[in-house]
Design a protein around this motif. Structure first.
Motif, short mmCIF file in Angstrom:
data_model
loop_
_atom_site.label_atom_id
_atom_site.label_comp_id
_atom_site.label_asym_id
_atom_site.label_seq_id
_atom_site.Cartn_x
_atom_site.Cartn_y
_atom_site.Cartn_z
N ASN A 269 0.82 -1.20 0.00
CA ASN A 269 0.00 0.00 0.00
C ASN A 269 0.87 1.27 0.00
O ASN A 269 0.62 2.21 -0.76
CB ASN A 269 -0.90 -0.05 1.24
CG ASN A 269 -1.83 1.13 1.32
OD1 ASN A 269 -2.52 1.44 0.35
ND2 ASN A 269 -1.83 1.82 2.43
N ARG B 43 2.58 1.63 -3.43
CA ARG B 43 1.64 2.06 -4.48
C ARG B 43 1.30 3.55 -4.32
O ARG B 43 1.17 4.27 -5.30
CB ARG B 43 0.36 1.23 -4.43
CG ARG B 43 0.55 -0.14 -5.03
CD ARG B 43 -0.77 -0.81 -5.37
NE ARG B 43 -0.53 -2.19 -5.74
CZ ARG B 43 -0.09 -2.58 -6.93
NH1 ARG B 43 0.15 -1.67 -7.88
NH2 ARG B 43 0.13 -3.85 -7.19
N GLN B 44 1.16 3.98 -3.09
CA GLN B 44 0.83 5.40 -2.88
C GLN B 44 1.91 6.31 -3.44
O GLN B 44 1.62 7.26 -4.15
CB GLN B 44 0.66 5.69 -1.39
CG GLN B 44 -0.64 5.18 -0.80
CD GLN B 44 -0.81 5.74 0.61
OE1 GLN B 44 -1.03 6.92 0.78
NE2 GLN B 44 -0.70 4.88 1.59
N LYS C 144 0.76 8.17 -6.61
CA LYS C 144 0.35 9.55 -6.26
C LYS C 144 1.54 10.38 -5.81
O LYS C 144 1.40 11.41 -5.14
CB LYS C 144 -0.66 9.51 -5.10
CG LYS C 144 -1.91 8.72 -5.40
CD LYS C 144 -2.88 8.83 -4.23
CE LYS C 144 -3.85 7.69 -4.22
NZ LYS C 144 -4.20 7.22 -2.90
N SER D 39 3.24 12.16 4.95
CA SER D 39 1.97 12.01 5.66
C SER D 39 1.67 13.15 6.62
O SER D 39 0.60 13.17 7.23
CB SER D 39 1.97 10.70 6.47
OG SER D 39 2.37 9.64 5.65
#
Ligand SMILES: Cc1ncc(COP(=O)(O)O)c(C=O)c1O
Length: 481
Positions: free
Chosen positions: A260, A263-264, A268, A348
Motif C-alpha cells: 500500500n 503504491r501510494q 500519487k 503524511s
C-alpha cells in the motif's frame, strides 16, 4: 487487485477459519474489527513469504522495479532482520567487516552472531551541530588499503540525523576490491521518488540495501525491505538467513501495508511529494529567521524531512527544548541530545503539523532571547561537549568474545582503564558510545555523567541509590583470555 483489497474481500466471505490466528477474524476486543478481519496466515490463495510463488512474489517484484533492484524481499521484522540477514550472507563466520562506527545496534548484533572481526570507519563530526558527517569515499579507500582481508563494507546513509553519503563513489572503490557494499538505508525508503531526492542506493551500485518502509513512507511499524543486486552475494545464503531471522508467521496486514505504501508513492507521488516539499520548504524558510535556535540548513548532503534544531546558542539543553515542545505544545519529537532535538516529517504530515511546529519554535526562540541566551557555555559547558561515539576507541578484546565473557558492575568513577562488558548508548538513536571489549577512558566517563545529569536516556548503565555502575569484564576473565 492489491493484497489489502484481497484481504478485505476475503474477510467478508463465508470461508470459515479452522486455522490460526486464534482470534478467528471475529474476537477483536479493544482493537477495531477491521484489523483482525484482515489478519490471516498462509492459507490457500495467499502465497507464502518464505517460498513466494504467487501474489507475494508479484508484490516483491513490484518493489524491485520501483527501487531498481535485482531482487527484493519483504521484511516484517523491520530493517533489523534485513541487516542481520545481509551481514550474515555477505561475510562468513569469523570474517572481517569494515563498517561505519555510527551503525545501528542490529549491525553489531549481526557481527556478534557471525563472530566477525570489525574495523571501523569513524565519521567526521560536524562541530557546529555535534552530528556525524557521512563516511567519505577517501576514508573507505584508505581503510581498504590498510586492511587487506576485508570481506564486506557497510555504511549507513542517510544517517539518523539525515546526512547522505556519496554511495556511488564508495560502491566503485569497494567493487575494485571484489567485495560487496551493504548500505543501511533504513532512513531512506523515500529516496529516488522525487527529483529533488538523491537516488536510492540500489541505483548507485550497492549490493545489499535495507529500507525501513515504516520510517519515512506511510506504512506500519516493522515494515521493511531488503534489496539485493549483482553477483557478489550468494542468493541462497541470503534466503537461508532470511528464513532464520524472519518470523515463520509473517503478518499479512503488515505485508499489505508495504504494498500500500509503495503504491501510494508510485501512483500519487507527484502530489504527495509536491505537497511535502512545499510545506517543508515553507517551514524551513520561516525557521531560518530564528535568532537563537538554529536549524540545520537544507542542502544536498542533508535529507529532506529531518529537522534538526540546535540549542547551542541558548541556555537550553536539547532535552529541555524537547520537554517544552512536548509539555507546552504537545509536539512529540523523535529525539533529543544535549545540544539538539530531531523532528521527522514525511509525506503524511498535515499542514497543521508544520504550522504548529513552526509557531512553537518561533515562540520558544523569542522566549530564550529574554531568559537564557549568553548563559549557555557557563551553565551547560556545551563548548566542552563532544560526542565520544565518534572518537576512536582502543579494543582490548574482540567484541564478539567480550560480549560472552563474565562481567561485573563497577562504579562509574572507578571504570577508567577497565574493559567494557556491555554496550552503552543514548537511545534513540542507539549508536554505541562504547562496545564490549573496548577500553573505558575518562572522556567516556565524563560524557556518561554529563548525559545522565542532563536527563538524557543512556542505555547500558545501572543506577542504584544514586550511584552509577557500568558492566566491565571481570579482571580474572581478562587475565585468562
Ligand atoms: C540506521 C538504522 N538502521 C536500522 C534500524 C533498524 O530498523 P527497524 O526499526 O526497522 O528494525 C534503525 C532503527 O532505528 C536505524 O536507525
Amino acid at each position: 487487485m492489491s493484497l489489502a483489497d484481497l484481504l478485505k474481500e476475503y474477510g467478508k466471505s463465508d470461508y470459515y477459519p479452522l486455522h490460526m490466528p486464534g482470534h478467528k477474524r471475529r474476537l477483536s476486543g479493544e482493537l477495531p474489527e477491521e484489523v483482525v478481519g484482515m489478519d490471516i496466515t498462509e492459507i490457500d490463495g495467499f502465497d507464502n513469504l518464505h517460498q513466494a510463488e504467487g501474489i507475494l512474489k508479484e508484490m516483491q517484484a513490484y518493489a524491485s522495479r520501483l527501487y531498481g533492484a535485482d531482487e527484493t524481499f519483504y521484511l516484517v521484522n523491520g530493517s533489523t532482520c534485513g541487516i542481520l540477514s545481509a551481514v550474515s550472507a555477505a561475510v562468513s563466520e569469523g570474517g572481517h567487516i569494515l563498517m561505519a562506527r555510527n551503525c545501528h545496534k542490529s549491525v553489531y548484533h549481526a557481527c556478534y552472531l557471525r563472530k566477525l572481526k570489525i574495523s571501523y570507519l569513524y565519521p567526521q563530526v560536524m562541530e557546529s551541530y555535534d552530528i556525524c558527517e557521512p563516511i567519505t569515499c577517501e576514508q573507505v579507500q584508505h581503510a581498504l588499503e590498510q586492511e587487506k582481508d576485508i570481506d564486506a563494507v557497510l555504511i549507513v546513509s542517510p544517517t539518523y540525523e539525515g546526512r547522505i553519503t556519496d554511495v556511488n563513489s564508495i560502491a566503485r572503490v569497494v567493487h575494485e576490491k571484489g567485495i560487496p557494499l551493504i548500505v543501511d538505508e533504513a532512513h531512506g525508503a523515500h529516496l529516488g521518488f522525487w527529483e529533488g531526492f538523491e537516488e536510492n542506493s540500489c541505483r548507485q551500485g550497492a549490493d545489499l540495501v535495507i529500507h525501513s518502509v515504516h520510517k519515512t513512507l506511510p506504512a506500519m511499524t516493522q515494515t521493511a525491505l531488503l534489496h539485493v543486486n549483482g553477483s557478489l552475494i550468494d542468493r541462497n545464503q541470503l534466503k537461508r538467513f532470511l528464513h532464520i531471522y524472519q518470523s515463520s508467521s509473517p503478518s499479512y496486514v503488515l505485508m499489505a501495508g508495504i504494498e500500500n505504501a509503495l503504491r501510494q508513492v508510485d501512483e500519487k507521488g507527484k502530489d504527495l511529494f509536491g505537497n511535502f516539499i512545499h510545506n517543508w520548504n515553507r517551514m524551513c524558510r520561516d525557521l531560518s529567521t530564528m535568532k537563537n535556535l538554529c536549524i540545520l540548513k537544507p542542502e544536498k548532503k542533508q535529507d529532506i524531512g529531518k529537522l534538526l534544531v540546535s540549542v547551542k546558542k541558548t541556555g537550553l539543553s536539547g532535552q529541555q527544548l524537547y520537554d517544552m515542545l512536548l509539555q507546552e505544545y504537545h509536539l512529540q519529537l523523535e529525539m533529543a541530545t544535549s545540544t539538539y532535538v530531531l523532528a521527522m516529517f514525511t509525506v503524511s504530515d498535515s499542514v497543521e503539523g508544520y504550522e504548529r511546529m513552526t509557531k512553537a519554535l518561533l515562540e520558544i526562540d523569542k522566549k530564550v532571547t529574554q531568559e537564557d541566551v549568553g548563559r549557555s557555555d557557563d551553565v551547560l559547558g556545551k563548548e566542552a561537549w563532544h560526542r565520544v561515539e565518534f572518537t576512536e576507541k582502543h579494543e582490548s578484546i574482540s567484541f564478539y568474545k567480550a560480549w560472552d565473557m563474565e562481567n561485573e558492575y563497577c562504579r562509574l568513577s572507578l571504570c577508567q582503564g577497565r574493559t567494557a562488558g556491555e554496550f552503552i548508548n543514548l537511545y534513540p538513536p542507539g549508536i554505541p558510545m562504547i562496545v564490549p571489549g573496548e577500553r573505558i577512558d575518562q572522556d567516556l566517563i565524563c560524557q556518561i555523567s554529563d548525559c545522565l545529569q542532563k536527563g538524557l536516556s543512556v542505555q547500558g548503565v545501572r543506577q542504584v541509590d544514586g550511584d552509577i555502575y557500568l558492566s566491565v569484564l571481570s579482571s580474572q576473565e581478562i587475565c585468562g583470555r
